[in-house]
Each structure stands twice: as structure tokens, then as C-alpha cells.
Design a protein around this motif. Sequence first.
Motif, PDB file in Angstrom:
ATOM      1  N   MET A   1      -4.972  50.344  -2.555  1.00  0.00           N
ATOM      2  CA  MET A   1      -5.538  51.189  -3.582  1.00  0.00           C
ATOM      3  C   MET A   1      -6.899  51.694  -3.102  1.00  0.00           C
ATOM      4  SD  MET A   1      -6.096  50.305  -7.630  1.00  0.00           S
ATOM      5  CE  MET A   1      -4.994  48.936  -7.437  1.00  0.00           C
ATOM      6  N   GLU A   2      -7.137  52.971  -3.267  1.00  0.00           N
ATOM      7  CA  GLU A   2      -8.402  53.574  -2.873  1.00  0.00           C
ATOM      8  C   GLU A   2      -8.976  54.353  -4.046  1.00  0.00           C
ATOM      9  OE1 GLU A   2      -7.534  55.863   0.652  1.00  0.00           O
ATOM     10  OE2 GLU A   2      -7.290  54.072   1.867  1.00  0.00           O
ATOM     11  N   TYR A   3     -10.287  54.610  -3.953  1.00  0.00           N
ATOM     12  CA  TYR A   3     -10.985  55.314  -5.030  1.00  0.00           C
ATOM     13  C   TYR A   3     -11.864  56.410  -4.456  1.00  0.00           C
ATOM     14  CZ  TYR A   3      -9.673  51.309  -7.856  1.00  0.00           C
ATOM     15  OH  TYR A   3      -8.955  50.344  -8.514  1.00  0.00           O
ATOM     16  N   LEU A   4     -11.935  57.495  -5.178  1.00  0.00           N
ATOM     17  CA  LEU A   4     -12.920  58.533  -4.917  1.00  0.00           C
ATOM     18  C   LEU A   4     -14.064  58.231  -5.862  1.00  0.00           C
ATOM     19  CD1 LEU A   4     -13.538  61.268  -3.473  1.00  0.00           C
ATOM     20  CD2 LEU A   4     -12.648  62.375  -5.520  1.00  0.00           C
ATOM     21  N   THR A  16      -3.247  55.903  -1.628  1.00  0.00           N
ATOM     22  CA  THR A  16      -3.633  55.482  -0.287  1.00  0.00           C
ATOM     23  C   THR A  16      -3.212  56.541   0.722  1.00  0.00           C
ATOM     24  OG1 THR A  16      -3.421  53.181  -0.925  1.00  0.00           O
ATOM     25  CG2 THR A  16      -3.404  53.643   1.431  1.00  0.00           C
ATOM     26  N   GLY A  17      -4.114  56.834   1.635  1.00  0.00           N
ATOM     27  CA  GLY A  17      -3.827  57.845   2.652  1.00  0.00           C
ATOM     28  C   GLY A  17      -4.237  59.247   2.264  1.00  0.00           C
ATOM     29  N   ILE A  50     -15.245  57.566  -0.442  1.00  0.00           N
ATOM     30  CA  ILE A  50     -13.917  56.999  -0.607  1.00  0.00           C
ATOM     31  C   ILE A  50     -14.074  55.516  -0.310  1.00  0.00           C
ATOM     32  CG2 ILE A  50     -11.544  56.924   0.235  1.00  0.00           C
ATOM     33  CD1 ILE A  50     -11.770  59.911   0.811  1.00  0.00           C
ATOM     34  N   ARG A  51     -13.642  54.675  -1.264  1.00  0.00           N
ATOM     35  CA  ARG A  51     -13.746  53.227  -1.123  1.00  0.00           C
ATOM     36  C   ARG A  51     -12.368  52.595  -1.305  1.00  0.00           C
ATOM     37  NH1 ARG A  51     -18.794  52.005  -5.163  1.00  0.00           N
ATOM     38  NH2 ARG A  51     -20.270  53.469  -4.252  1.00  0.00           N
ATOM     39  N   ASN A  52     -12.173  51.446  -0.689  1.00  0.00           N
ATOM     40  CA  ASN A  52     -10.916  50.727  -0.889  1.00  0.00           C
ATOM     41  C   ASN A  52     -11.070  49.738  -2.033  1.00  0.00           C
ATOM     42  OD1 ASN A  52     -12.219  48.465   0.179  1.00  0.00           O
ATOM     43  ND2 ASN A  52     -11.178  48.586   2.145  1.00  0.00           N
ATOM     44  N   SER A  53     -10.008  48.964  -2.298  1.00  0.00           N
ATOM     45  CA  SER A  53     -10.018  48.038  -3.433  1.00  0.00           C
ATOM     46  C   SER A  53     -11.038  46.915  -3.271  1.00  0.00           C
ATOM     47  CB  SER A  53      -8.625  47.450  -3.648  1.00  0.00           C
ATOM     48  OG  SER A  53      -8.186  46.805  -2.475  1.00  0.00           O
ATOM     49  N   GLU A  54     -11.483  46.646  -2.031  1.00  0.00           N
ATOM     50  CA  GLU A  54     -12.523  45.644  -1.794  1.00  0.00           C
ATOM     51  C   GLU A  54     -13.913  46.270  -1.875  1.00  0.00           C
ATOM     52  OE1 GLU A  54      -9.819  45.755   0.650  1.00  0.00           O
ATOM     53  OE2 GLU A  54      -8.824  44.363  -0.712  1.00  0.00           O
ATOM     54  N   ASP A  55     -13.987  47.528  -2.278  1.00  0.00           N
ATOM     55  CA  ASP A  55     -15.225  48.297  -2.431  1.00  0.00           C
ATOM     56  C   ASP A  55     -15.900  48.605  -1.087  1.00  0.00           C
ATOM     57  OD1 ASP A  55     -16.510  49.680  -4.466  1.00  0.00           O
ATOM     58  OD2 ASP A  55     -18.163  48.256  -4.534  1.00  0.00           O
TER      59      ASP A  55
END
Length: 122
Positions: A1-4, A16-17, A50-55
Motif C-alpha cells: 500500500m502506498e500513499y500520495l 502500488t506501482g 509518495i510514501r509506503n505503508s511503513e511511512d
Amino acid sequence: MEYLVLKDENKIQIETGSGLSDMMVVSATKEEMIATWDLLTMENLKAVQIRNSEDVVLGEYANLVLESETSVVQADGTILTRFKLRQKTEVELLREEVEALKVGQEIQDGAIVELAEIIGGE
């Protein structure tokens, strides 16, 4: 999971991607999709991550523009939206700087006129 992560710290979950030119977002409803779209303001796109689920920060970008949006209702009723973001061109950045200078000059001109009126009225 990624976040903007937008300038105002709002987070938008992206697939993701996803990349800037194909930012994929799945929304449960049309209202949720529109609420996400409404977050992509000129101000919020001045600085994004852009960050991943681990921030962990996967990428940092500045001065982005929302170029287009395409939404499709999927078989399960969710809405897949593809936002196309890009960095502003040198011309767009220069145009913004010139506009800011014009506004500043207008304010300064008004202050000078007011000062002249005050001095002239003494």
C-alpha cells in the motif's frame, strides 16, 4: 500500500506501482472519488511525497499540475481513477513568478500613493 502525501499532509491511498503520470486511486463511491479529486489543488501539489505503508518516503516532488483525470466504474462497483500529474514547465513557473511580482508591485504602488497623499495633506 502506498500513499500520495500532499502539502497539507492529506494522504491519498494509491495503488502500488503508481507513478506521477498514472496515479491510480480506488474509491468506494463517486463522492469519495470527487473528494479525492478536490484535494489535488494547485497549492497542495506544490510539494508532495509518495510514501509506503511503513511511512518511508519513496519519492518527493514539487510544483506538480493535475493534467487529466479518468474514472471507470469497476465490476465490483468501486471507481478506479487515474490522475495524470506532471511537473510544471519552466514557462509555467516563470509565469507564476511574474504574476506574483505584479501583485507585489500593485501593493507597493498603492502604498506609495497613500503615503504621498498623507504627506501632501500635512
